[in-house]
Design an enzyme around this catalytic site. Structure first.
Site, PDB file in Angstrom:
ATOM      1  N   GLU A 147      44.478  47.930  42.772  1.00 23.50           N
ATOM      2  CA  GLU A 147      44.532  46.501  42.550  1.00 23.50           C
ATOM      3  C   GLU A 147      43.418  46.136  41.575  1.00 23.50           C
ATOM      4  O   GLU A 147      42.356  45.720  41.729  1.00 23.50           O
ATOM      5  CB  GLU A 147      44.223  45.675  44.010  1.00 23.50           C
ATOM      6  CG  GLU A 147      44.459  44.288  43.720  1.00 23.50           C
ATOM      7  CD  GLU A 147      43.325  43.404  43.544  1.00 23.50           C
ATOM      8  OE1 GLU A 147      42.914  43.442  42.116  1.00 23.50           O
ATOM      9  OE2 GLU A 147      42.695  42.995  44.285  1.00 23.50           O
ATOM     10  N   GLU A 190      37.918  41.413  33.826  1.00 27.22           N
ATOM     11  CA  GLU A 190      37.187  42.583  34.717  1.00 27.22           C
ATOM     12  C   GLU A 190      37.438  43.695  33.983  1.00 27.22           C
ATOM     13  O   GLU A 190      36.810  44.665  34.185  1.00 27.22           O
ATOM     14  CB  GLU A 190      37.381  42.411  36.020  1.00 27.22           C
ATOM     15  CG  GLU A 190      36.829  41.284  36.829  1.00 27.22           C
ATOM     16  CD  GLU A 190      36.805  41.322  38.330  1.00 27.22           C
ATOM     17  OE1 GLU A 190      37.466  42.374  38.915  1.00 27.22           O
ATOM     18  OE2 GLU A 190      36.260  40.500  38.967  1.00 27.22           O
TER      19      GLU A 190
END
Length: 418
Positions: free
Chosen positions: A139, A148
């Site tokens: 994920e 990120e």
């Protein structure tokens, strides 16, 4: 009960300089139970992953070796075992690896179906030495899909550890962008700037900082769910195929767009969201879909752009990686099909402080807006006190239709349905 060898391994994880000490803010964040719980309790996310892994069990998991990149709490690794995986390598660089080890140490009496099926690898994937596997799971998604920069680690695993023809879950993602109008959000954001116009705050004149404050405040992307009816046009999309894209391609993304707006109104910025393909199951973070912990993101313009009904809006958004595990974002919007667009590869968006222009003039001309944002400097929006029952309540005005064509509301149906 944990063995002495496992205890030594856990101590080595805690003492290792190869994970949290090298990227402390990121890995310390994901080492906390509260953040893992936030993701686990996102029912859309967790149930979709579970359904996708179980449904693809016969081909991708049963009897297979699997690698879970950024395993976190280990939930995807546990799902993989449920789907029949023979061996799962759970790669996790934060100290959540210790918590996974504790879970697995109890599988003699609890969760016995996981016993000796999962090996925790306390490392960044880029530092790991592992065998090739049949299936990758992860994920690796952040705000607007790419925040990120975890997808880069997912691609690294693909290039180094996935067998030829192996499966990836997720296999692709798509970014969506659309213009939006939201005077309430823009006004409340501007109210933060107005504070710095204060000339007598306990005897202090803060006004010299006002312009800098506006630059900083409007450079913060606004994360939060919003009603889909604030969108002024259907979205454009940018597809990212995790099976074929290179890491270099992911580090500099240019998304061109063209919208035709069926309302007269103000564009206050660009809204973004994404979906991911989980083995044929589509997980959407659209404002029209069920809410997820990712929500949506909006990039506010420092000055709204006026648009007439059926006018063509063109432009681009460029996302370039930075050292904050995120992206610097720049964009340009122009009205009219004849307007010339700047080159996204060479354009530098300057602040008013450095622009040599008459401050009385609208920056860039009345039909052009440019903006820059730091995707990692997110702020959050939770207000829901706006009436969305009709477009005019949002200052979105429909033109009169031709005589005999109806009552003037038909054009709102596609974009403004409840």
């Amino acid at each position: 009960m944990a063995s002495r060898d496992d205890t030594r391994k856990d101590a080595a994880i805690k003492a290792s300089p190869s994970s949290e000490s090298r990227d402390p803010a990121y890995f310390s964040y994901y080492a906390q139970f509260v953040h893992q719980q936030n993701m686990l309790q996102d029912n859309v996310r967790t149930s979709m992953y579970h359904s996708a892994i179980i449904a693809n069990g016969p081909g991708w998991f049963r009897g297979k070796t699997v690698m879970d990149i950024g395993a976190g709490s280990g939930i995807l690794s546990y799902f993989a075992v449920q789907a029949g995986a023979e061996k799962v390598y759970a790669v996790e660089a934060s100290s959540m690896a210790v918590r996974m080890r504790k879970m697995l140490a109890s599988t003699g009496t609890r969760n016995t179906w996981m016993h000796e099926k999962i090996e925790v690898v306390p490392s960044k994937i880029e530092d790991a030495e592992l065998v090739q596997v049949d299936t990758l799971i992860s994920e690796p998604i952040g705000v607007l899909l790419v925040h990120e920069r975890m997808i880069e680690s997912y691609l690294y695993a693909r290039d180094h550890f996935l067998k030829p023809g192996g499966a990836m879950l997720p296999s692709a993602g798509t970014i969506y962008l659309a213009p939006f109008t939201d005077a309430n959000l823009w006004t409340q954001t501007m109210a933060k700037v107005r504070f710095w116009e204060n000339t007598n705050f306990f005897g202090v004149d803060f006004s010299p900082l006002c312009r800098d404050a506006k630059e900083e405040i409007f450079a913060q992307p606004v994360v939060g769910c919003f009603d889909h009816r604030i969108l002024l046009a259907p979205s454009v999309s940018h597809h990212v195929d995790f099976r074929t894209i290179t890491i270099a391609d992911l580090q500099d993304i240019i998304i061109p767009f063209e919208w035709e707006v069926p309302f007269t109104g103000l564009i206050h910025g660009i809204a973004g969201w994404f979906d991911i393909n989980l083995g044929g199951f589509m997980l959407s973070t659209s404002p029209s879909a069920e809410r997820t912990h990712w929500q949506q993101v909006r990039f506010l313009l420092k000055e709204p752009l006026a648009v007439n009904a059926y006018e063509t809006i063109r432009g681009w958004m460029r996302l370039t990686v930075n050292s904050q595990r995120s992206y610097d974002v720049v964009a340009e919007i122009v009205t009219g099909k004849e307007a010339l667009l700047a080159d996204p590869k060479t354009t530098t968006i300057q602040s008013k402080e450095t622009e040599e222009i008459d401050p009385r003039l609208t920056p860039g001309g009345s039909g052009r807006r440019q903006g820059k944002w730091a995707l990692h400097e997110q702020c959050y929006w939770y207000d829901t006190g706006v009436d969305y029952t009709r477009p005019e309540f949002l200052a979105m005005y429909s033109p009169d239709l031709l005589e005999g064509s109806g009552d003037g509301n038909e054009m709102d149906t596609q974009l403004f349905s409840a």
